[in-house]
Design a protein around this motif. Structure first.
Motif, short mmCIF file in Angstrom:
data_model
loop_
_atom_site.label_atom_id
_atom_site.label_comp_id
_atom_site.label_asym_id
_atom_site.label_seq_id
_atom_site.Cartn_x
_atom_site.Cartn_y
_atom_site.Cartn_z
N ALA A 1 0.83 -1.20 0.00
CA ALA A 1 0.00 0.00 0.00
C ALA A 1 0.86 1.25 0.00
O ALA A 1 0.62 2.20 -0.77
CB ALA A 1 -0.93 -0.01 1.21
N PHE A 2 1.87 1.26 0.84
CA PHE A 2 2.72 2.45 0.94
C PHE A 2 3.51 2.66 -0.33
O PHE A 2 3.89 3.78 -0.67
CB PHE A 2 3.66 2.31 2.14
CG PHE A 2 4.10 3.64 2.69
CD1 PHE A 2 3.19 4.47 3.31
CD2 PHE A 2 5.41 4.05 2.58
CE1 PHE A 2 3.58 5.70 3.82
CE2 PHE A 2 5.81 5.28 3.09
CZ PHE A 2 4.89 6.10 3.70
N GLN B 1 2.30 2.45 -3.26
CA GLN B 1 1.47 3.26 -4.14
C GLN B 1 1.57 4.74 -3.78
O GLN B 1 1.61 5.60 -4.66
CB GLN B 1 0.00 2.80 -4.05
CG GLN B 1 -0.23 1.40 -4.56
CD GLN B 1 0.14 1.26 -6.02
OE1 GLN B 1 -0.11 2.15 -6.84
NE2 GLN B 1 0.75 0.14 -6.37
N PHE B 2 1.64 5.04 -2.49
CA PHE B 2 1.87 6.41 -2.05
C PHE B 2 3.20 6.92 -2.60
O PHE B 2 3.31 8.05 -3.09
CB PHE B 2 1.87 6.47 -0.52
CG PHE B 2 2.38 7.76 0.06
CD1 PHE B 2 1.52 8.84 0.20
CD2 PHE B 2 3.70 7.90 0.46
CE1 PHE B 2 1.99 10.05 0.73
CE2 PHE B 2 4.17 9.09 0.99
CZ PHE B 2 3.30 10.17 1.13
N TYR C 1 3.10 7.75 -6.37
CA TYR C 1 2.43 9.03 -6.66
C TYR C 1 3.33 10.20 -6.33
O TYR C 1 3.48 11.14 -7.12
CB TYR C 1 1.13 9.11 -5.86
CG TYR C 1 0.27 10.29 -6.25
CD1 TYR C 1 -0.61 10.19 -7.32
CD2 TYR C 1 0.34 11.50 -5.56
CE1 TYR C 1 -1.41 11.26 -7.69
CE2 TYR C 1 -0.44 12.58 -5.93
CZ TYR C 1 -1.32 12.46 -6.99
OH TYR C 1 -2.09 13.52 -7.37
N GLY D 1 -1.10 12.01 -2.09
CA GLY D 1 -0.55 10.66 -2.22
C GLY D 1 -1.36 9.63 -1.46
O GLY D 1 -1.51 8.49 -1.90
N PHE D 2 -1.92 10.03 -0.31
CA PHE D 2 -2.72 9.09 0.48
C PHE D 2 -4.06 8.80 -0.21
O PHE D 2 -4.54 7.66 -0.20
CB PHE D 2 -2.96 9.65 1.88
CG PHE D 2 -1.74 9.59 2.75
CD1 PHE D 2 -1.28 8.37 3.25
CD2 PHE D 2 -1.04 10.74 3.07
CE1 PHE D 2 -0.15 8.30 4.04
CE2 PHE D 2 0.10 10.68 3.87
CZ PHE D 2 0.54 9.46 4.36
N TYR E 1 -4.56 8.82 -3.39
CA TYR E 1 -4.22 7.90 -4.48
C TYR E 1 -3.97 6.50 -3.93
O TYR E 1 -4.39 5.50 -4.54
CB TYR E 1 -2.98 8.41 -5.21
CG TYR E 1 -2.53 7.52 -6.33
CD1 TYR E 1 -3.09 7.62 -7.60
CD2 TYR E 1 -1.53 6.57 -6.13
CE1 TYR E 1 -2.68 6.80 -8.63
CE2 TYR E 1 -1.11 5.75 -7.16
CZ TYR E 1 -1.70 5.86 -8.40
OH TYR E 1 -1.29 5.03 -9.43
N MET E 2 -3.30 6.41 -2.79
CA MET E 2 -2.98 5.11 -2.20
C MET E 2 -4.26 4.33 -1.89
O MET E 2 -4.37 3.14 -2.20
CB MET E 2 -2.17 5.31 -0.92
CG MET E 2 -1.79 4.02 -0.22
SD MET E 2 -0.96 4.32 1.37
CE MET E 2 -2.36 4.86 2.37
N ILE F 1 -5.45 0.79 -3.38
CA ILE F 1 -5.74 -0.38 -2.54
C ILE F 1 -7.08 -1.00 -2.95
O ILE F 1 -7.20 -2.23 -3.09
CB ILE F 1 -5.76 0.03 -1.05
CG1 ILE F 1 -4.35 0.39 -0.57
CG2 ILE F 1 -6.33 -1.11 -0.20
CD1 ILE F 1 -4.32 0.96 0.83
#
Length: 399
Positions: free
Chosen positions: A125-126, A128-129, A132, A155-156, A158-159, A163
């Motif tokens: 998951a992180f 993906q942050f 971005y 970014g969060f 988007y994360m 997910i």
């Protein structure tokens, strides 16, 4: 008296023509880039990997400056020390997570096994942050005609979107990929800007699915059918399984080239920046030779160095006690491993980064570029390299 013909006084207006599309020209030299990454790989070796921040910066400057749009080249203004500081900052944040996992493992092996799943999910998951934020950094460090690109968004946010789509991808065995990519790209582009020009993404997941569904079907059902048939045949299925795996291995570069071509065309044709759009003439054949070249080089390197290691071990078989190798052989094996890693790394940067960049950009033409002739500037906050640091420490950054 002779007749005199008089011209008609009426004025015939010609229909206005739309401005011609502007080609994108790649001016870089293959030999220059090859020398750049080869020297960089050697410097990575002697600096225990820390030179990679400078290598990444030099590579981006080469690629950006070699990409000419409407007669003006892109410019990368990022600095290597920004990537280095971002990496250390990210490492300081992620280190407690690694430490907590280590302490759990020391406390109880069973608890450690239980903790592996949430730890893996956390890093996925992180990651993906990090992807971005790394994209935000690269855009803020990209300039064209003296004006930088920019990107906002969270970014969060988007994360969490990534997910949700990730769970759907698992449930559908990857079938939801086109819609996931469309939704995530739409979020990224709608927070991208160049001066007063706002970004957007108009590509639809259904269009991507129509272009690439057969690749998904061949890959999934072909592999499942092979393993199912081999399992049904029992011991007799062993040779069939080996032959099938060889065929899959040889076909993989071709399928990957077909997938990337469909993906690149769909993505590029969906990009918008104000009224600016691009069209591409990219074909599978353009990427096919490139991916097979990387595949051939990688296999050749592994076979050559593997053979050399086998010969050295065989020559010293009388000195081998149990599973303990002589110190000289161990050193040779270590050097061979590093040589394999560095050589394939150089080949990856040449064939999967520079050559792909060159092939794709050379296939493009830009429509509506006149919209950027008198674009007004837009203030944007300075962007740090923390996102790049997270991505580097998690090994998820894309070029």
């Amino acid at each position: 008296m002779s007749d005199i013909s008089l011209a008609d006084d009426s004025v015939v207006t010609q229909p206005s023509r739309a401005p011609a599309a502007a080609p994108i020209v790649f001016t870089g030299d293959n030999g220059e880039f090859r020398r750049l990454v080869t020297r960089g790989a050697l410097l990575e070796l002697v600096t225990a990997g820390f030179y990679r921040f400078w290598l990444a910066t030099h590579m981006r400057r080469y690629l950006w400056s070699s990409t000419v749009i409407g007669g003006d080249a892109l410019e990368y203004v990022g600095k290597a020390r920004e990537l280095l500081f971002g990496f250390f900052f990210a490492l300081a944040i992620l280190a407690p997570v690694y430490l907590a996992y280590l302490l759990i493992g020391l406390e109880a092996e069973r608890t450690r096994a239980f903790a592996s799943l949430p730890l893996g999910l956390f890093f996925a998951a992180f990651g993906q942050f990090a992807i971005y934020r790394a994209r935000r950094y690269r855009l803020h460090k990209t300039s064209w005609r003296g004006l930088r690109f920019g990107m906002g968004g969270s970014g969060f946010a988007y994360m969490f979107r990534a997910i949700g789509w990730g769970f759907l991808l698992m449930l559908t065995l990857g079938l939801a990929l086109p819609w996931a990519e469309a939704a995530l790209e739409r979020y990224k582009m709608r927070h991208t800007f160049y001066g007063a020009l706002e970004g957007d993404f108009v590509g639809r997941g259904g269009d991507f699915f129509k272009r690439g569904w057969w690749i998904w079907a061949v890959s999934l059902f072909g592999s499942a059918g092979l393993f199912g048939l081999a399992a049904a045949l029992g011991k007799a299925g062993g040779p069939l399984l080996i032959a099938g795996l060889v065929i899959i291995l040889l076909a993989a570069p071709g399928l990957y080239a077909a997938f990337k071509t469909a993906q690149w065309r769909w993505w590029l044709e969906g990009l918008r920046l104000g009224d600016i759009r691009v069209e591409t003439k990219l074909r599978t054949g353009s990427l096919l030779g490139n991916y097979f070249a990387f595949f051939g080089v990688s296999i050749g390197v592994v076979l050559a160095i593997g053979t050399a290691v086998g010969v050295v071990v065989a020559m010293n078989r009388n000195n081998i006690v149990g599973t303990n190798l002589p110190i000289g052989v161990l050193i040779f094996v270590g050097v061979a491993y590093l040589a394999t890693f560095l050589t394939i790394g150089v080949a990856s940067r040449i064939f999967l980064t520079q050559r792909v960049w060159k092939i794709v950009t050379s296939s493009l033409a830009v429509h509506g570029l006149e919209a950027a002739d008198a674009v007004a500037t837009r203030a944007s906050a300075a962007e740090n390299a923390i996102g790049e640091g997270f991505a580097d420490s998690l090994d998820v950054v894309g070029f």
